[in-house]
Design a protein around this motif. Sequence first.
Motif, PDB file in Angstrom:
ATOM      1  N   THR A 105      79.146 -87.231 -30.847  1.00  0.00           N
ATOM      2  CA  THR A 105      79.602 -87.297 -32.236  1.00  0.00           C
ATOM      3  C   THR A 105      78.993 -88.505 -32.943  1.00  0.00           C
ATOM      4  OG1 THR A 105      81.679 -86.290 -31.544  1.00  0.00           O
ATOM      5  CG2 THR A 105      81.637 -87.286 -33.716  1.00  0.00           C
ATOM      6  N   HIS A 106      78.970 -89.632 -32.266  1.00  0.00           N
ATOM      7  CA  HIS A 106      78.363 -90.835 -32.848  1.00  0.00           C
ATOM      8  C   HIS A 106      76.875 -90.622 -33.096  1.00  0.00           C
ATOM      9  CE1 HIS A 106      76.456 -94.860 -32.649  1.00  0.00           C
ATOM     10  NE2 HIS A 106      77.410 -95.120 -33.506  1.00  0.00           N
ATOM     11  N   ASP A 107      76.180 -90.048 -32.140  1.00  0.00           N
ATOM     12  CA  ASP A 107      74.739 -89.821 -32.297  1.00  0.00           C
ATOM     13  C   ASP A 107      74.434 -88.860 -33.440  1.00  0.00           C
ATOM     14  OD1 ASP A 107      74.315 -91.553 -30.230  1.00  0.00           O
ATOM     15  OD2 ASP A 107      73.824 -90.008 -28.747  1.00  0.00           O
ATOM     16  N   LEU A 108      75.300 -87.867 -33.665  1.00  0.00           N
ATOM     17  CA  LEU A 108      75.089 -86.912 -34.755  1.00  0.00           C
ATOM     18  C   LEU A 108      75.238 -87.565 -36.130  1.00  0.00           C
ATOM     19  CD1 LEU A 108      76.840 -83.696 -33.406  1.00  0.00           C
ATOM     20  CD2 LEU A 108      74.391 -84.043 -33.794  1.00  0.00           C
ATOM     21  N   CYS A 109      75.887 -88.716 -36.198  1.00  0.00           N
ATOM     22  CA  CYS A 109      76.030 -89.425 -37.470  1.00  0.00           C
ATOM     23  C   CYS A 109      74.703 -90.028 -37.941  1.00  0.00           C
ATOM     24  CB  CYS A 109      77.097 -90.514 -37.357  1.00  0.00           C
ATOM     25  SG  CYS A 109      78.746 -89.837 -37.170  1.00  0.00           S
ATOM     26  N   TYR A 110      73.729 -90.112 -37.071  1.00  0.00           N
ATOM     27  CA  TYR A 110      72.399 -90.599 -37.437  1.00  0.00           C
ATOM     28  C   TYR A 110      71.462 -89.447 -37.805  1.00  0.00           C
ATOM     29  CZ  TYR A 110      73.616 -95.203 -35.720  1.00  0.00           C
ATOM     30  OH  TYR A 110      74.204 -96.421 -35.546  1.00  0.00           O
ATOM     31  N   LEU A 111      71.937 -88.228 -37.705  1.00  0.00           N
ATOM     32  CA  LEU A 111      71.101 -87.047 -37.919  1.00  0.00           C
ATOM     33  C   LEU A 111      71.143 -86.619 -39.387  1.00  0.00           C
ATOM     34  CD1 LEU A 111      69.382 -85.014 -36.319  1.00  0.00           C
ATOM     35  CD2 LEU A 111      71.398 -83.600 -36.128  1.00  0.00           C
ATOM     36  N   THR A 112      70.495 -87.398 -40.226  1.00  0.00           N
ATOM     37  CA  THR A 112      70.437 -87.071 -41.642  1.00  0.00           C
ATOM     38  C   THR A 112      69.175 -87.681 -42.250  1.00  0.00           C
ATOM     39  OG1 THR A 112      71.571 -87.282 -43.767  1.00  0.00           O
ATOM     40  CG2 THR A 112      71.869 -89.071 -42.202  1.00  0.00           C
ATOM     41  N   PHE A 113      68.679 -87.026 -43.276  1.00  0.00           N
ATOM     42  CA  PHE A 113      67.488 -87.547 -43.931  1.00  0.00           C
ATOM     43  C   PHE A 113      67.849 -88.376 -45.162  1.00  0.00           C
ATOM     44  CE2 PHE A 113      68.306 -83.353 -45.640  1.00  0.00           C
ATOM     45  CZ  PHE A 113      68.301 -83.582 -47.007  1.00  0.00           C
ATOM     46  N   ARG A 114      69.120 -88.470 -45.499  1.00  0.00           N
ATOM     47  CA  ARG A 114      69.544 -89.202 -46.687  1.00  0.00           C
ATOM     48  C   ARG A 114      69.771 -90.680 -46.423  1.00  0.00           C
ATOM     49  NH1 ARG A 114      73.056 -85.954 -50.822  1.00  0.00           N
ATOM     50  NH2 ARG A 114      71.706 -84.150 -51.019  1.00  0.00           N
ATOM     51  N   SER A 115      69.788 -91.073 -45.177  1.00  0.00           N
ATOM     52  CA  SER A 115      70.058 -92.469 -44.849  1.00  0.00           C
ATOM     53  C   SER A 115      69.309 -92.849 -43.571  1.00  0.00           C
ATOM     54  CB  SER A 115      71.561 -92.664 -44.630  1.00  0.00           C
ATOM     55  OG  SER A 115      71.833 -93.947 -44.165  1.00  0.00           O
ATOM     56  N   THR A 116      68.908 -94.100 -43.496  1.00  0.00           N
ATOM     57  CA  THR A 116      68.247 -94.563 -42.283  1.00  0.00           C
ATOM     58  C   THR A 116      69.261 -95.068 -41.265  1.00  0.00           C
ATOM     59  OG1 THR A 116      67.967 -96.744 -43.269  1.00  0.00           O
ATOM     60  CG2 THR A 116      66.132 -95.193 -43.470  1.00  0.00           C
ATOM     61  N   GLY A 117      70.496 -95.262 -41.690  1.00  0.00           N
ATOM     62  CA  GLY A 117      71.556 -95.711 -40.786  1.00  0.00           C
ATOM     63  C   GLY A 117      72.526 -94.577 -40.510  1.00  0.00           C
ATOM     64  N   ALA A 118      73.646 -94.942 -39.970  1.00  0.00           N
ATOM     65  CA  ALA A 118      74.667 -93.951 -39.649  1.00  0.00           C
ATOM     66  C   ALA A 118      75.451 -93.575 -40.898  1.00  0.00           C
ATOM     67  CB  ALA A 118      75.622 -94.506 -38.594  1.00  0.00           C
ATOM     68  N   MET A 119      75.800 -92.303 -41.006  1.00  0.00           N
ATOM     69  CA  MET A 119      76.685 -91.810 -42.060  1.00  0.00           C
ATOM     70  C   MET A 119      78.117 -91.878 -41.538  1.00  0.00           C
ATOM     71  SD  MET A 119      74.704 -90.727 -44.595  1.00  0.00           S
ATOM     72  CE  MET A 119      75.496 -89.434 -45.487  1.00  0.00           C
ATOM     73  N   SER A 120      79.072 -91.752 -42.427  1.00  0.00           N
ATOM     74  CA  SER A 120      80.474 -91.832 -42.014  1.00  0.00           C
ATOM     75  C   SER A 120      80.953 -90.566 -41.325  1.00  0.00           C
ATOM     76  CB  SER A 120      81.362 -92.139 -43.215  1.00  0.00           C
ATOM     77  OG  SER A 120      81.286 -91.087 -44.155  1.00  0.00           O
ATOM     78  N   ILE A 121      80.206 -89.472 -41.464  1.00  0.00           N
ATOM     79  CA  ILE A 121      80.503 -88.218 -40.764  1.00  0.00           C
ATOM     80  C   ILE A 121      79.201 -87.699 -40.164  1.00  0.00           C
ATOM     81  CG2 ILE A 121      82.520 -87.564 -42.129  1.00  0.00           C
ATOM     82  CD1 ILE A 121      80.732 -85.747 -43.789  1.00  0.00           C
ATOM     83  N   PHE A 127      75.959 -81.742 -44.186  1.00  0.00           N
ATOM     84  CA  PHE A 127      75.133 -80.683 -44.746  1.00  0.00           C
ATOM     85  C   PHE A 127      75.929 -79.399 -44.968  1.00  0.00           C
ATOM     86  CE2 PHE A 127      71.633 -83.153 -42.533  1.00  0.00           C
ATOM     87  CZ  PHE A 127      71.354 -83.881 -43.679  1.00  0.00           C
ATOM     88  N   ALA A 128      76.930 -79.140 -44.139  1.00  0.00           N
ATOM     89  CA  ALA A 128      77.810 -77.978 -44.360  1.00  0.00           C
ATOM     90  C   ALA A 128      78.598 -78.162 -45.659  1.00  0.00           C
ATOM     91  CB  ALA A 128      78.753 -77.795 -43.176  1.00  0.00           C
ATOM     92  N   HIS A 129      79.065 -79.393 -45.932  1.00  0.00           N
ATOM     93  CA  HIS A 129      79.760 -79.667 -47.189  1.00  0.00           C
ATOM     94  C   HIS A 129      78.832 -79.450 -48.381  1.00  0.00           C
ATOM     95  CE1 HIS A 129      83.217 -82.363 -45.517  1.00  0.00           C
ATOM     96  NE2 HIS A 129      83.214 -81.156 -45.020  1.00  0.00           N
ATOM     97  N   LEU A 130      77.605 -79.932 -48.282  1.00  0.00           N
ATOM     98  CA  LEU A 130      76.643 -79.760 -49.367  1.00  0.00           C
ATOM     99  C   LEU A 130      76.330 -78.282 -49.598  1.00  0.00           C
ATOM    100  CD1 LEU A 130      74.132 -82.656 -48.626  1.00  0.00           C
ATOM    101  CD2 LEU A 130      75.726 -82.500 -50.545  1.00  0.00           C
ATOM    102  N   ALA A 131      76.154 -77.534 -48.520  1.00  0.00           N
ATOM    103  CA  ALA A 131      75.844 -76.102 -48.652  1.00  0.00           C
ATOM    104  C   ALA A 131      77.006 -75.343 -49.289  1.00  0.00           C
ATOM    105  CB  ALA A 131      75.510 -75.507 -47.283  1.00  0.00           C
ATOM    106  N   SER A 132      78.227 -75.653 -48.894  1.00  0.00           N
ATOM    107  CA  SER A 132      79.370 -74.949 -49.483  1.00  0.00           C
ATOM    108  C   SER A 132      79.550 -75.334 -50.946  1.00  0.00           C
ATOM    109  CB  SER A 132      80.645 -75.239 -48.695  1.00  0.00           C
ATOM    110  OG  SER A 132      80.982 -76.598 -48.775  1.00  0.00           O
ATOM    111  N   TYR A 133      79.263 -76.573 -51.291  1.00  0.00           N
ATOM    112  CA  TYR A 133      79.352 -76.997 -52.689  1.00  0.00           C
ATOM    113  C   TYR A 133      78.327 -76.258 -53.537  1.00  0.00           C
ATOM    114  CZ  TYR A 133      79.497 -80.008 -56.776  1.00  0.00           C
ATOM    115  OH  TYR A 133      79.606 -80.474 -58.059  1.00  0.00           O
TER     116      TYR A 133
END
Length: 158
Positions: A105-121, A127-133
């Motif tokens: 779960t912690h490692d998946l928080c780094y799996l984003t292209f919007r930030s070079t650090g960890a995200m809070s989720i 990305f599921a939240h963004l897609a549903s929005y």
Amino acid sequence: MNACRAEELAGLRAGCVIYLKDYNPELIFMVINKKHAVRFARNLNGNLENPLPGTAIVDTITKPEEDVNFYLCPHVGRLGTSRPMYCMVIENTINANKKEIVRLTHDLCYLTFRSTGAMSIPGPVRFAHLASYRARNYVKEKYDILSSLKKQGGMWYM
């Protein structure tokens, strides 16, 4: 959580069968919640500070009746007090232990292209939240109840 297990997990399994007839993948199905009032701080020489990135609380205040649940603060708290995410495992067919699930779960928080650090989720949750929005904009007219109502004086009428 029983409703989530009954509906969401069953829908996921049904979708896998549609994809491939005998497809029954092993998975870890978890619910992640940030809408709570729990905050953590560390005492550093009499000053309260945010917990360090990667802090996981796996016992003491978690619910012992749940199989695997924990709080995780994967990101750096920039302003105010960090809000950790609460993670609860609904299904674990991989039979991963709590330590492995927390690390994943912690490692998946780094799996984003919007930030070079960890995200809070975790990235897939974000990305599921963004897609549903975004999907809501495409089906808004079809499913929006308020579009068929008229607003008069702060009240909605048919």
